[in-house]
Scaffold this motif. Sequence first.
Motif, PDB file in Angstrom:
ATOM      1  N   ASP B  45      62.180   3.048  13.550  1.00 53.46           N
ATOM      2  CA  ASP B  45      61.600   2.956  14.896  1.00 53.46           C
ATOM      3  C   ASP B  45      60.707   1.725  15.035  1.00 53.46           C
ATOM      4  O   ASP B  45      60.078   1.534  16.064  1.00 53.46           O
ATOM      5  CB  ASP B  45      60.809   4.232  15.219  1.00 53.46           C
ATOM      6  N   ARG B  46      60.618   0.934  13.977  1.00 49.30           N
ATOM      7  CA  ARG B  46      59.793  -0.283  13.967  1.00 49.30           C
ATOM      8  C   ARG B  46      58.360   0.010  14.410  1.00 49.30           C
ATOM      9  O   ARG B  46      57.806  -0.659  15.290  1.00 49.30           O
ATOM     10  CB  ARG B  46      60.426  -1.362  14.849  1.00 49.30           C
ATOM     11  N   TRP B 129      51.623  12.459  12.715  1.00 46.89           N
ATOM     12  CA  TRP B 129      52.805  12.834  13.487  1.00 46.89           C
ATOM     13  C   TRP B 129      52.505  12.868  14.979  1.00 46.89           C
ATOM     14  O   TRP B 129      53.194  13.519  15.747  1.00 46.89           O
ATOM     15  CB  TRP B 129      53.391  14.145  12.956  1.00 46.89           C
ATOM     16  N   CYS B 130      51.488  12.137  15.339  1.00 43.07           N
ATOM     17  CA  CYS B 130      51.154  11.968  16.753  1.00 43.07           C
ATOM     18  C   CYS B 130      52.307  11.230  17.431  1.00 43.07           C
ATOM     19  O   CYS B 130      52.826  10.246  16.904  1.00 43.07           O
ATOM     20  CB  CYS B 130      49.884  11.133  16.849  1.00 43.07           C
ATOM     21  N   SER B 131      52.726  11.704  18.615  1.00 41.15           N
ATOM     22  CA  SER B 131      53.900  11.090  19.246  1.00 41.15           C
ATOM     23  C   SER B 131      53.591   9.707  19.823  1.00 41.15           C
ATOM     24  O   SER B 131      54.511   8.975  20.145  1.00 41.15           O
ATOM     25  CB  SER B 131      54.489  12.022  20.304  1.00 41.15           C
ATOM     26  N   TYR B 132      52.337   9.354  19.949  1.00 40.50           N
ATOM     27  CA  TYR B 132      51.997   7.979  20.368  1.00 40.50           C
ATOM     28  C   TYR B 132      52.068   7.042  19.163  1.00 40.50           C
ATOM     29  O   TYR B 132      52.645   5.961  19.236  1.00 40.50           O
ATOM     30  CB  TYR B 132      50.621   7.927  21.019  1.00 40.50           C
ATOM     31  N   ARG B 134      53.916   7.370  16.718  1.00 40.37           N
ATOM     32  CA  ARG B 134      55.328   7.236  16.334  1.00 40.37           C
ATOM     33  C   ARG B 134      56.182   6.615  17.442  1.00 40.37           C
ATOM     34  O   ARG B 134      57.405   6.642  17.359  1.00 40.37           O
ATOM     35  CB  ARG B 134      55.902   8.611  15.982  1.00 40.37           C
ATOM     36  N   HIS B 135      55.570   6.160  18.508  1.00 40.21           N
ATOM     37  CA  HIS B 135      56.347   5.610  19.626  1.00 40.21           C
ATOM     38  C   HIS B 135      56.350   4.084  19.536  1.00 40.21           C
ATOM     39  O   HIS B 135      55.304   3.475  19.352  1.00 40.21           O
ATOM     40  CB  HIS B 135      55.711   6.068  20.949  1.00 40.21           C
ATOM     41  N   PRO B 136      57.518   3.456  19.677  1.00 45.02           N
ATOM     42  CA  PRO B 136      57.561   1.998  19.512  1.00 45.02           C
ATOM     43  C   PRO B 136      56.614   1.255  20.458  1.00 45.02           C
ATOM     44  O   PRO B 136      56.161   0.161  20.130  1.00 45.02           O
ATOM     45  CB  PRO B 136      59.010   1.635  19.843  1.00 45.02           C
ATOM     46  N   GLU B 137      56.317   1.844  21.602  1.00 47.78           N
ATOM     47  CA  GLU B 137      55.598   1.064  22.610  1.00 47.78           C
ATOM     48  C   GLU B 137      54.087   1.299  22.669  1.00 47.78           C
ATOM     49  O   GLU B 137      53.424   0.773  23.550  1.00 47.78           O
ATOM     50  CB  GLU B 137      56.236   1.314  23.991  1.00 47.78           C
ATOM     51  N   TYR B 138      53.537   2.080  21.735  1.00 45.47           N
ATOM     52  CA  TYR B 138      52.079   2.293  21.762  1.00 45.47           C
ATOM     53  C   TYR B 138      51.443   1.747  20.488  1.00 45.47           C
ATOM     54  O   TYR B 138      51.604   2.325  19.416  1.00 45.47           O
ATOM     55  CB  TYR B 138      51.746   3.784  21.891  1.00 45.47           C
ATOM     56  N   ALA B 154      49.354  13.282  26.214  1.00 41.73           N
ATOM     57  CA  ALA B 154      49.971  14.545  25.804  1.00 41.73           C
ATOM     58  C   ALA B 154      49.405  14.902  24.431  1.00 41.73           C
ATOM     59  O   ALA B 154      49.605  14.167  23.469  1.00 41.73           O
ATOM     60  CB  ALA B 154      51.485  14.374  25.743  1.00 41.73           C
TER      61      ALA B 154
END
Lengths: 776, 341
Positions: B45-46, B129-132, B134-138, B154
């Motif tokens: 996921d870079r 394991w926070c979804s931010y 782990r998100h490419p854009e944050y 969230a």
Amino acid sequence: VSEGPREPRLVVEGPEPEPLDRDFEVIGRPLNRLDGVEKVTGRARYAGDLRLPGMLFAKIVRCPHAHARITRIDASRALALPGVRAVISRDTDPDWLTYWYMIPQPAFPGEVGYAGGEVAAVAADDPVTAARAADLVDVTYEVLPTVFSVEEALRPGAPLVPTLNVKAERDGNVQGPPFSWQRGDVAAGLAAADVVIDEVYRVPSQFHVDIQTRTCIADWDGQRLTVHDSAQGVWNVKLQLAQSLGLDPERVRVNVQYMGGGFGSKAGAQRYAHYAARLAMVTGRPVKLEMTRREEFLSHPRRYSGVVRVRLGARRDGTLTAIVFAVDLDLGAGTLFRLVSHREMVFTHVAELYACPAVAIDIRGVYTNTPPTGPQRGVLNQVASYTMEAAMDTLARALDRDPVEVRLRNDSPWADPEARIAFSSKRLTECADAVIAALGWERRAAMEADNRGQTRKRGLGIAFYAIERAGVPPYQARAEVLVTPDGKVELRAGVVEIGAGQVTVLAMLAAEELGVDPEAVRVVWGDTDGTLYAPSSHASRVTIEMGPAVLQAAALARRELFRYAGPWLDAPDEELRSGGGRIYVKSADWRSITFAEACRLLPPEGIRSVGSRGPNPENPVLRAFGVQGMEVEVDEESGEIRVVRVVSAHDIGRALNPKLVESQHHGAILMGLGYGRWEEPEFDPKTGRLLNTDVHQYRIPTALETPAIEVINIEGEDRFYPYSAKPVGEAPFLGVAPAFRNAVLHATGLHINELPITVPRLLEALESRHRSGRAG
Amino acid sequence: VQAELPPFEHVDAATVEEAVHWLQRYGRRARLLAGGTDLLGLLKDRIAGPALPLPEMLVNVKRVPELRRIAANGDGALVIGGAVTLAEVEEHSGVRAGFPALAEAAASVGTTQIRSVGTVGGNLCQRPWCSYFRHPEYVCFKRGGRQCYAITGANRYYFSVTNLGICVMSHPSDLAPALIALEAQAVVAGPGGRRRVALERFFQGPRAVEETVLGEGELLVAVEVPAPAPGTVSVFRKQRVRDTWDFALAEVAVALRQHEGVCEEVRVVLGGVAPAPARAVGAEEVLRGRPLDAAAIAAAAACAVQRPRPLAMNGYKVQITKALVRRALRAAAGSEGGRTV
């Protein structure tokens, strides 16, 4: 008032096939699927396994904003990268339209309505270069205001969401025109009721999460476009791509090998396949475009979410006096459906399943800046079945009556009582009887007594469903059977084996009619070359639409073969019968010839016969019904819920292959439990970006979450269907979430109207009851 | 799936010292690779940022013999190598017999597939394991950005209920609470040689970018779990959203010893509710010196989460934590299948 229901007959063009005149030899047997060994040994080929010489790899550039206007695209840095062969965008193809589901959409819109929308596509020598090039396409955006919910989108002055559909009729953010329908007088019906319940439900979106991430390989030789896709149909993809690319359909061939699931998401030519095709035509080289798991979540049309208000009026004895059903659906930034043209999905459950003199239905679709929506297993049906079945249980509690009793009191023999429109068959009561017996429904009262004062509570829940499927335009379905002098049988069926066993079932139908072993039938499928127009594998339609065509084609081939076998057996051909690989004289079955020997009597060109399905009758209507129930255990201290057992009874008519039918129930029940218990997209409230784009945080059930499942086939004749077999692909999904919700209601007394019922949501409901000091 | 990984070099280290050498030489551009169940996902996921550059070098330690062993000392203590898999911990007879909370914690991780490659070191050193995150854009605080996006975003599942630091992650390790309850020590190797850190002090709080105290060039060699005093009972309980394959909404490990009906030694450690695994000191104090009866258990559970400060969407976790503490203590008291050594 119509002239009454039509006499039952198989829906084929032309005369009905002649009867077999013997017991079934193949149909009804729980045969292993013909593709089973290939799949478990890894020999089965999927689109992603294909590698063509000189193949390029493509990558899509996506908009990170939920709503933005593209002011500039600069591909120069990407094109300068060694190994990059092409970049397409609105700069190169400003007026190009894609035809996903035959709806014209700008391939590269100037204004993007959701985070993840396509902006450009690149092709390069290898996947790593393609990914780097995609990062190097410089796009300048003007970020625009957004709406992320129906409520926001309906506010006066709300920003207008750009939709994918260029021809969309709309009124602000509302898809136009909304659908409004009424039978009888609902105001009078509500006024005449002893009890009225008025509930608001929130139904969530759902992703398909196909195991195979979609892959398309497009190959253009200057004359002809060949597309190896991961799609549920070949013929509809062919026509849609041809339309988009301005090609004569004859110049487009679509081939689909095995598929790792579709669940509606791969119905029709998807946008990504258009990009692969265009890049292949621009570069003159084969182009492979494969989605990552994250892209699967971002760009493939998920299930609508919605807010549904249901009002039910009933007399003390449970007789319904009014049903008022109103839904606002969140369509995201575009949908593949005009809701109006799919109203039957709601209708069947709300207006046909239960007898009620006064029914009103309102359906309104609203655009928001979230990913687009589209077909998925029972897509609008679920909105109706979840909310109606939840409401029926809430009504039963208000009446202090048994939920099954209230439902059966309203069982209707008519689809439309005024117009006297009948069902071709309806075995709902039998389904209910089977489920309550298997579930031990009589234990409910004892369970309630046992639950008192306990932390762990048990509950039983049930839901009914009705579903319309198949035979809707384009219902055209044609199949071809070839029998050659060397004794070989070939069935040509232009459908896709989506994983449900379509090819196995069609081979069984042809084998039964010809009297041969199903393994002796070679099936040509998944290709527009060598087949006639056939439906896509969606809407539970393959057995129901292709079944009659295959049956007719095979019956015609048999009749033709008898013409050659008759003289040899010294009997008139109408005196013959086939079975067990032989052809017999009916009255003297010791006089026989093997199928292979009979084939040797054929002329060199052999036999070629074609079967074709006809349209559905208008009266009676073709519907399938079912009842599902389950037992749960709820721990009110920790919020844990355990599904102890699920029972699923479906009005199948006839289970052509009981093993495959059972596997449809299992898949549908797991999908339904996912919908009812865990699955939920998580959007960032500020940016509208989807956060849980993986199978860890988007929680589909795993094999370990599979409860004990009992499947019950309720069989009986319905001659409109092939050997009476009714559709089963989507139906057993519909009752799962409501039965789960109703079981939790029975165990805890909590009316939870919002799905999924997760651990946090259950605990919050318990907490809020605790605070308000109100018992359920 | 087509090659999604960014390019990198890969080296197999044969010894701990060799691994330290490579880690030191490449500094922040190197990453340790064992099971890869966390790392490869981050790379695909870079997930990167100023504090988390994409690695140029992966140092594989799966072939270092010292990291691959579970050694039992004569006195009942265990030394578990950092690259021992979770499945090996779960199935080890010595672990199951002497340290049931640890065996249960290991068995609760992920899926069979993940446990058969995921390692002890990886479980303790995994990223949020926070979804931010782990998100490419944050590019969040943990990636070297300035802010935590989850505080106002969230924040329903894998987030803290105890603290509002800079980052509101909840620590995901299932092993950590069990090991801390069992008073484990971390053995760390680095350019300066080896050092021991009590596992309780191995994790940093919400104001640090890194979750552990490992410095540049350092790696976790092993965890040493001392022999429990005779009569010690250990229990692990975890609650998640999905029945399997999920991180904890909350989890608790308890190790305690009773003497003549009175709770003598007790450690209650929470996971999944705070940025680092945390001892429920209040609950421990309530229990110490008291009989482990229903009243004591209720009192301990009530103060399991001290000064709860849940976020907008995760208040329910406080209730789960209390329920789990109650259950773990009941189990330890012998009513729900806790095991005594």
